[in-house]
Scaffold this active site. Structure first.
Site, PDB file in Angstrom:
ATOM      1  N   ARG A  86      26.961  20.702  57.612  1.00 49.07           N
ATOM      2  CA  ARG A  86      28.416  20.818  57.517  1.00 49.07           C
ATOM      3  C   ARG A  86      28.820  21.929  56.538  1.00 49.07           C
ATOM      4  O   ARG A  86      29.819  22.627  56.744  1.00 49.07           O
ATOM      5  CB  ARG A  86      29.039  19.483  57.075  1.00 49.07           C
ATOM      6  CG  ARG A  86      28.888  18.330  58.060  1.00 49.07           C
ATOM      7  CD  ARG A  86      29.318  18.647  59.466  1.00 49.07           C
ATOM      8  NE  ARG A  86      29.155  17.521  60.381  1.00 49.07           N
ATOM      9  CZ  ARG A  86      28.034  17.233  61.038  1.00 49.07           C
ATOM     10  NH1 ARG A  86      26.946  17.960  60.894  1.00 49.07           N
ATOM     11  NH2 ARG A  86      27.998  16.201  61.869  1.00 49.07           N
ATOM     12  N   GLU A  96      28.301  25.054  58.336  1.00 50.33           N
ATOM     13  CA  GLU A  96      29.402  25.221  59.297  1.00 50.33           C
ATOM     14  C   GLU A  96      30.645  25.769  58.608  1.00 50.33           C
ATOM     15  O   GLU A  96      31.368  26.604  59.176  1.00 50.33           O
ATOM     16  CB  GLU A  96      29.698  23.878  59.953  1.00 50.33           C
ATOM     17  CG  GLU A  96      30.718  23.941  61.066  1.00 50.33           C
ATOM     18  CD  GLU A  96      30.837  22.597  61.776  1.00 50.33           C
ATOM     19  OE1 GLU A  96      29.829  22.104  62.309  1.00 50.33           O
ATOM     20  OE2 GLU A  96      31.949  22.020  61.773  1.00 50.33           O
ATOM     21  N   SER A 142      30.630  35.503  42.452  1.00 50.41           N
ATOM     22  CA  SER A 142      29.236  35.355  42.033  1.00 50.41           C
ATOM     23  C   SER A 142      28.699  33.964  42.363  1.00 50.41           C
ATOM     24  O   SER A 142      29.386  32.961  42.172  1.00 50.41           O
ATOM     25  CB  SER A 142      29.106  35.603  40.534  1.00 50.41           C
ATOM     26  OG  SER A 142      27.759  35.463  40.136  1.00 50.41           O
TER      27      SER A 142
END
Lengths: 147, 147, 147, 147, 147, 147, 147, 147, 147, 147
Positions: free
Chosen positions: G88, G91, G114
């Protein structure tokens, strides 16, 4: 139109006009390394720099605008480069990668050499056995910190 | 036993004894860059160098012999490295790859920078805004010739 | 326009005019191996060579200029080639790769056979059991040196 | 036990005994190229050849039997080799692959150069500018036929 | 224009004219397997065959020429095919690959079944439980030889 | 222990006892193609078949049980096989894949040739120009149906 | 022994002792995010921190030393993670990646957030419709500079 | 025309008109994160929202319709992103992936953080050592349930 | 023109006319699952079905013919899908793949569930905690047989 | 020891004791689908469930503890599965993936079918033409919401 179209126009115009990257860089007023990377679609120009390039490469207003937009970076078509010159740099990462890691950690501790706060200079190094390519890289060390 | 086993023993012994790569290099009498790469399984040592390393890392005779055999090179487990420090070098190739290519060709014509006839030097570059990693690379230019 | 467009025009014109690579090479005055590689977008021509090719393949001025620019090399669309003829060469690298490595290291020590300072010659080798392809490759040995 | 175990034992014993591939080949009575490929697990030995190798490398009966079984071929751990020496051969396929294809088809028509009915010879080629690796390959041309 | 364009025109014309591959093959005078492969861009036609195809598919002179040039072979867009019919053949290689290997080596020794000196015949095999696809493949055995 | 361990034991025992796959198949009472695939870990044996194999290969009770469990199929270590014999079958799928597709659809309509309701027979086909490998495949045609 | 062995011992000991990451973090005196990442082999501990972990996880002296060595980072076995929870996050990068890019560039100009000068805090966010995971990330903006 | 064409028109028009994502979001009346993702082809707009965007970006009726169709999501051209800004997020998943997993499971048990019932907020976080990017993510915890 | 062009025209026309897949299916007289798959280029229509679609989507005669040609199947651009909805189905295969295998083998023995002799039905399943997607799949079991 | 070791012990013990997954599920008191997935290392058991499994599979205390830890999920060794039974499910995703997407979006709007709030039931469906595998899947629809 997108940035890639502008890059291709710059390359074609440079060829047609017989320009050199070092001359382009001098006109822009910055290093040949950064300016070339920018012309190849990897860096973002400000309005003044873009205007200089527009003049050199006969860019339209829209094309000049694209030079001022941050591009999607990464200049290579495959994750392992096929071009022999570029592959040699990949090979250095492959062969010396763990060496870079050990020596930087030994000197600085845990962290990285920045590829953003970074500059480099590429020069011909005359040598009686055959001239050499000399590259000086300088990247800020960024430490991992605890929190 | 193979070279990888020797590499792992060297790393573990270095840790246990608290050795530094720069000290190992001094004992061998060569640069820390080349010696570290060799200890990490990327270079080939001669008999004298191997004997020094055997002493430092308590290597057996068979292990010492392996150091003198040309290894299968390539130090990374994946083609795109996951380690952030090493990835930054990969990123430089990705972002600046075509720039390296253009500038070397502009200066030298068609050919490559050798990754074999190559040396490098990695140093700390003090900087008030944060110290930097400085790397000087020097590789012989090898021209493509017609035939 | 880019180099690929020029390559495709050369191939189509060669077909339309019924030219042979060996004839093209004779006109250029160099080996058929190097000239074919160049026409296929892998080598860089000088002005005289490019002019010859322009005449043979009816190239425009811009196309002729592209022949004088160092191309992004690598002639295959996939990392493992699908074409049976080309795959056989890949298979030789796969099956004999470690053999090349062992024998070159045994003869020369640590280093590589250059693919840049390289030439080759491909000939028909008559044989009563079926003619053979004979390829003679010659690449400079480049030693790794300590530093 | 499998063929890979035998290969690793051969390599380790060769190192411990200080053998050279050319000497092993002389004992077996065949070329160094084929014998080395076989010792590295890419070719199949007959009973006599295997007995010779058993003597040279102190192989057990089971190990000697494995040398006579056709191995699963392919000597490289990744589809694009990381070792610089072997990569150069891959690069030749990448850069010259379409050239091999064009020239063989021009000379012979549609078909391939066999990688099975194939032999090769690797030699040092003395050269005042630096010795060269010379490789002569010979593979039977196999035509595609209509049916 | 390239061979792929010709292939696409052949497929579209075949659809528009309602041709069948078996009819095309009869006109060409060869097997439906070889002719279909050729029309799909995997084989090379001679002048007479190409002329027949030009008539059937309304090809231009340039298109007819392309049919006589050896194509870059490999008919699939991905290394593991997604089309269910073609995947089943890939699955046979995956499941039975080592079985092919063992049985051919048991019968013939070390070598391969040629995919070049090869022919095949695909037929409907009537069966009360559901008709079957019957494929007879015949490829020359090519032995590895010592040298 | 898992099925792979049993496969490796079968291969090693076959080698040590000098068995042939065709003899094993005769003992089991089925084709050499199916029995070999099963011994290589691609098919499931019933209790009687497994008992026969246990006798031939000196299997333990646990090993004999594993032969009766449906294995995770797929016999190759990489998605594109490196072994030359097996690669030739992959190449047939690559070169003839779209041809299989066109001809089966022309004869049967939309659907596939089953790789499950499938049998094959591999034989030596004597030929004065060099014996050939003959493979007869038979797979049930399975139509896509509307719903 | 290597860092991975230490990681696996920590996980097994944590399980056997019923420890929680938040408790481990409290003992170390830092955030649960950083300490967990460190225990999972992604961060480097100093001597005091390592001693605390040695006490909690019954580590040997050698294991404790490994915690103080910078590890090869990257915690996932595949480049696209298969675990649903971790996927997830992948995704989010896939769907929102270009959004992150646009919004950060709009606010800051060309540069990056960063991942080294970075901290994060993961908390339960009570919600009547089902509690939520709340993650606050903070990374220093690093600008690309011209040179 | 497809959604990608609409995305490219939006980007080009935004550039030409000098719009900012935050202004677009204000016009639409939703967060800049969701609206930007939608404009980049990752979310679905309702009729009112689409009408607003049509006005801002001079979209045709067909283009406006496409904004209301659920798109095929995934905004990146490669599975490992090459753009440095986006790569840093990928790196966070790589380095912290198992940490996310451990801490969420410790707090909530087995399940995931939803990437669908999800919202986020990206802000500039002023900091004397250099401003930071602050991202607050909130995703519903979804438990695996037994059944 | 090819099948993909027809698919894109169908999608665009569906959008412009405001058609629903369930309405299209009713006109064709088959399930919405099969008809949608066919319109998306995965199934083959007969002449009557194609005529209905031609009427609904204003297809030309050539486009209507393409609907009656068996397409090259596989609807996804990458082997691991990036779209979240489709990825969830991939995740089910990843997480439950071995479970499917165990349970089908336990019930039926060695064989597969056909993806060809297959039908499915997708419905809304009302649920007070949030409606659910219900999918009923039915595929013929195909046993591996001995031969 | 890790979860994979426990999975392998469960599989081996199940084989040795002749257990069936449906019996195991009955003992645990849940569906055979969820329990099998859990035993194969994809789900997390509570203390009572784990105790039942410990009794059935003779697990040690440490092994029983591992069953209660959330595993790293994903049961397949390659991203495209090679096992024919599991591949058919992958093929369904490939062929019907865009159909799932269209029909779910048509019925529910933008969102996904949850693979977490998910249950399924696999049964034999008797059929005179050959029994069928019937799978009923039910997953909660999760809508994307604006924010």
């Amino acid at each position: 139109m997108n940035r890639l179209d502008v890059t291709e126009k710059i390359i074609a115009t440079k060829l047609a006009k017989g320009l050199k990257w070092s001359d382009v860089a001098r006109e822009v007023g910055l290093s040949k390394e950064w300016v070339t990377a920018g012309c190849l679609g990897q860096m973002t120009f400000d309005a003044t720099q873009a205007a200089t390039l527009a003049r050199l490469f006969d860019l339209t207003e829209a094309e000049t605008q694209w030079l001022q937009v941050v591009p999607y970076k990464g200049s290579l078509p495959t994750s392992v480069p096929t071009d022999p010159l570029i592959y040699r740099f990949y090979e250095l990462v492959s062969v010396y990668g763990t060496t870079f890691k050990e020596l930087i950690h030994e000197e600085f501790g845990d962290g990285i050499m920045s590829a953003i706060d970074f500059r480099m200079d590429l020069q011909r190094e005359p040598d009686p056995k055959g001239d050499r390519v000399s590259i000086v890289m300088s990247g800020k060390f960024l430490p991992y910190k605890t929190y």
